[in-house]
Design a protein around this motif. Sequence first.
Motif, mmCIF file in Angstrom:
data_model
loop_
_atom_site.group_PDB
_atom_site.id
_atom_site.type_symbol
_atom_site.label_atom_id
_atom_site.label_comp_id
_atom_site.label_asym_id
_atom_site.label_seq_id
_atom_site.Cartn_x
_atom_site.Cartn_y
_atom_site.Cartn_z
ATOM 1 N N ASP A 145 -15.632 1.969 19.343
ATOM 2 C CA ASP A 145 -15.049 0.983 20.244
ATOM 3 C C ASP A 145 -13.837 1.627 20.903
ATOM 4 O O ASP A 145 -12.738 1.653 20.342
ATOM 5 C CB ASP A 145 -14.651 -0.290 19.494
ATOM 6 N N THR A 146 -14.057 2.156 22.084
ATOM 7 C CA THR A 146 -13.017 2.858 22.830
ATOM 8 C C THR A 146 -12.381 1.971 23.899
ATOM 9 O O THR A 146 -11.594 2.447 24.720
ATOM 10 C CB THR A 146 -13.611 4.100 23.523
ATOM 11 N N SER A 147 -12.722 0.689 23.907
ATOM 12 C CA SER A 147 -12.359 -0.174 25.024
ATOM 13 C C SER A 147 -10.857 -0.301 25.223
ATOM 14 O O SER A 147 -10.377 -0.328 26.368
ATOM 15 C CB SER A 147 -12.983 -1.560 24.862
ATOM 16 N N GLY A 148 -10.077 -0.376 24.142
ATOM 17 C CA GLY A 148 -8.637 -0.534 24.278
ATOM 18 C C GLY A 148 -7.991 0.658 24.945
ATOM 19 O O GLY A 148 -7.157 0.510 25.860
ATOM 20 N N ASP A 149 -8.372 1.866 24.523
ATOM 21 C CA ASP A 149 -7.777 3.070 25.104
ATOM 22 C C ASP A 149 -8.267 3.318 26.531
ATOM 23 O O ASP A 149 -7.499 3.779 27.382
ATOM 24 C CB ASP A 149 -8.082 4.282 24.226
ATOM 25 N N LEU A 150 -9.532 3.007 26.806
ATOM 26 C CA LEU A 150 -10.036 3.179 28.169
ATOM 27 C C LEU A 150 -9.404 2.169 29.121
ATOM 28 O O LEU A 150 -9.056 2.509 30.257
ATOM 29 C CB LEU A 150 -11.561 3.056 28.192
ATOM 30 N N ALA A 151 -9.235 0.933 28.664
ATOM 31 C CA ALA A 151 -8.585 -0.075 29.509
ATOM 32 C C ALA A 151 -7.143 0.325 29.809
ATOM 33 O O ALA A 151 -6.656 0.151 30.942
ATOM 34 C CB ALA A 151 -8.633 -1.440 28.838
ATOM 35 N N ALA A 195 -3.106 -5.298 36.567
ATOM 36 C CA ALA A 195 -3.830 -4.816 35.387
ATOM 37 C C ALA A 195 -5.084 -5.653 35.137
ATOM 38 O O ALA A 195 -5.154 -6.831 35.515
ATOM 39 C CB ALA A 195 -2.920 -4.866 34.163
ATOM 40 N N LEU A 196 -6.063 -5.025 34.519
ATOM 41 C CA LEU A 196 -7.283 -5.707 34.092
ATOM 42 C C LEU A 196 -7.249 -5.901 32.583
ATOM 43 O O LEU A 196 -6.630 -5.119 31.855
ATOM 44 C CB LEU A 196 -8.512 -4.879 34.474
ATOM 45 N N THR A 197 -7.931 -6.924 32.103
ATOM 46 C CA THR A 197 -8.030 -7.132 30.663
ATOM 47 C C THR A 197 -9.064 -6.184 30.076
ATOM 48 O O THR A 197 -9.913 -5.630 30.793
ATOM 49 C CB THR A 197 -8.445 -8.578 30.349
ATOM 50 N N VAL A 254 -12.673 -4.660 31.670
ATOM 51 C CA VAL A 254 -12.996 -3.237 31.761
ATOM 52 C C VAL A 254 -14.284 -2.900 31.013
ATOM 53 O O VAL A 254 -15.029 -2.002 31.439
ATOM 54 C CB VAL A 254 -11.819 -2.387 31.222
ATOM 55 N N LYS A 255 -14.592 -3.585 29.939
ATOM 56 C CA LYS A 255 -15.755 -3.234 29.111
ATOM 57 C C LYS A 255 -17.040 -3.026 29.905
ATOM 58 O O LYS A 255 -17.747 -2.026 29.703
ATOM 59 C CB LYS A 255 -15.962 -4.285 28.019
ATOM 60 N N PRO A 256 -17.421 -3.942 30.818
ATOM 61 C CA PRO A 256 -18.681 -3.727 31.543
ATOM 62 C C PRO A 256 -18.629 -2.564 32.521
ATOM 63 O O PRO A 256 -19.672 -2.162 33.050
ATOM 64 C CB PRO A 256 -18.881 -5.051 32.304
#
Length: 232
Positions: free
Chosen positions: A24-30, A44-46, A50-52
Amino acid sequence: MTQISSRPSPFDIVGFDLDGTLLDTSGDLAAAVNHALASAGRPALTVDQVKPMIGGGARHMLAQGMAATGGCDDATLDRLHRLLLDYYESHIAILTRPYPHVLAALDDLAARGARLAVVTNKLEGLARKLLGALDLTARFDCIIGGDTMGPGNAKPSPKPIYEMLARCGGGTAAFVGDSIFDIRAGRAAGLPTIACSFGFLMQPVAELGADAIIDGYGELVPTLERLAARPA
């Protein structure tokens, strides 16, 4: 929880996507996307927004982020892409963690004799740095990134999947992922595919066209066994 078995692996090779599949890399990628957006004066985006956007590589992700906040030209996108990559490389494993029971499933497959691989659209250097930061590199027989096979040869092209097969010595194989890029690449290479319902989905998981769906890693090995037992 996955139980390690002495039975042979259902497939000689099991390949995995990285972002949204193993990790789950979503936090760092966001955070990296938002760093680039902020430099362009964008809101900023949540993480959920960003996940999709994740799965087609960093530039594709950023292009979608820019489109969601007003769009941009190619020159601006190129500049922001470099900012995003530099920020991400410096903050690559702040929030990132393996999904629950990933390590147990990998241990089970390795104990059965499977050769394990990562095939991601993340740049190979970043994929190796991330796996190294989480002490996971040694678990995989090969790591193939979105740039490994050259421009235009990332997933959904089957070329990185064929390279995975070659580097792992050939044999029966299956591929596990969470995006349409993963499933199309695996299917184009003639492999049975498994989709992760918990990943960074761009559409309902049932629409990906995978041969099977898992809701967690406790289901992975039994699902591989069922796929391997199907008539040819």
